[in-house]
Design a protein around this motif. Structure first.
Motif, short mmCIF file in Angstrom:
data_model
loop_
_atom_site.label_atom_id
_atom_site.label_comp_id
_atom_site.label_asym_id
_atom_site.label_seq_id
_atom_site.Cartn_x
_atom_site.Cartn_y
_atom_site.Cartn_z
N ALA A 298 1.94 -1.12 1.37
CA ALA A 298 1.39 -1.36 0.03
C ALA A 298 2.52 -1.78 -0.90
N PRO B 174 -2.86 -3.44 -0.27
CA PRO B 174 -3.11 -2.65 -1.48
C PRO B 174 -1.91 -2.71 -2.42
N LYS B 175 -2.21 -2.61 -3.71
CA LYS B 175 -1.16 -2.62 -4.74
C LYS B 175 -1.40 -1.46 -5.69
N TYR B 176 -0.32 -0.77 -6.04
CA TYR B 176 -0.36 0.29 -7.03
C TYR B 176 0.46 -0.16 -8.21
N ASN C 50 -6.78 -6.50 -5.63
CA ASN C 50 -6.65 -5.39 -4.69
C ASN C 50 -5.68 -4.33 -5.22
N GLU D 142 -4.69 -0.90 -7.88
CA GLU D 142 -5.13 0.34 -8.50
C GLU D 142 -4.06 0.75 -9.51
N GLN E 240 2.04 4.87 4.33
CA GLN E 240 2.31 4.51 2.93
C GLN E 240 3.78 4.13 2.74
#
Length: 149
Positions: free
Chosen positions: A14, A46-48, A60, A62, A81
């Motif tokens: 991610a 996924p990206k935070y 994509n 959060e 992760q």
């Protein structure tokens, strides 16, 4: 450089980004295509986003608001992760201060600019060199771990 960037992205699960970097990436990457699969990987993973100001997370992504250090520490403990940070200097410094950076991969380009932002704040930081190599373009890629890791 392409091979290095490919390995870096594909070995990560991610992206962790600050809001400014996220805004720039989200404006550019969704429309990109390539034959190496890099754009598909970048767009699909996924990206935070560490941000108190992000109104709507797209691409994509959060948003992580509030206690970013606790949220990142929790994510790091989850299986699968391996988080990659591109740019996001303020976020990197914040995570460094909280002992949440496991590895730094620095690219030193053969260009002298004379001024710019400091990479690390004034607090002393000790590193252990894990690896180094030079790309065909003369870019030195240095991989460091915090000395206390």
């Amino acid at each position: 450089m392409g091979e290095f960037q490919q390995e870096l992205l594909f070995s990560s699960d991610a992206l962790l980004l600050g809001r400014v970097t996220y805004d720039r990436f989200a404006a550019a990457w969704p429309g990109m295509k390539d034959e190496t699969g890099f754009a598909a990987r970048m767009n699909g993973m996924p990206k935070y986003v560490a941000s108190h100001a992000l109104q709507a997370a797209e691409w994509n992504a959060e948003s992580i608001a509030g206690d970013v250090a606790t949220a990142v520490a929790r994510r790091k403990q989850e299986p699968g992760q391996n988080l990659l940070i591109y740019g996001s200097g303020q976020l990197v410094e914040y995570l460094r201060q909280h002992g949440l950076i496991d590895e730094y991969r620095l690219m030193v380009f053969p260009v002298v600019l004379g001024s710019g932002k400091r990479l690390f704040a004034d607090a002393p930081t000790n590193f252990t060199l894990k690896s180094s190599h030079t790309t065909s373009a003369g870019v030195l890629v240095l991989t460091y771990q915090p000395a206390n890791a």
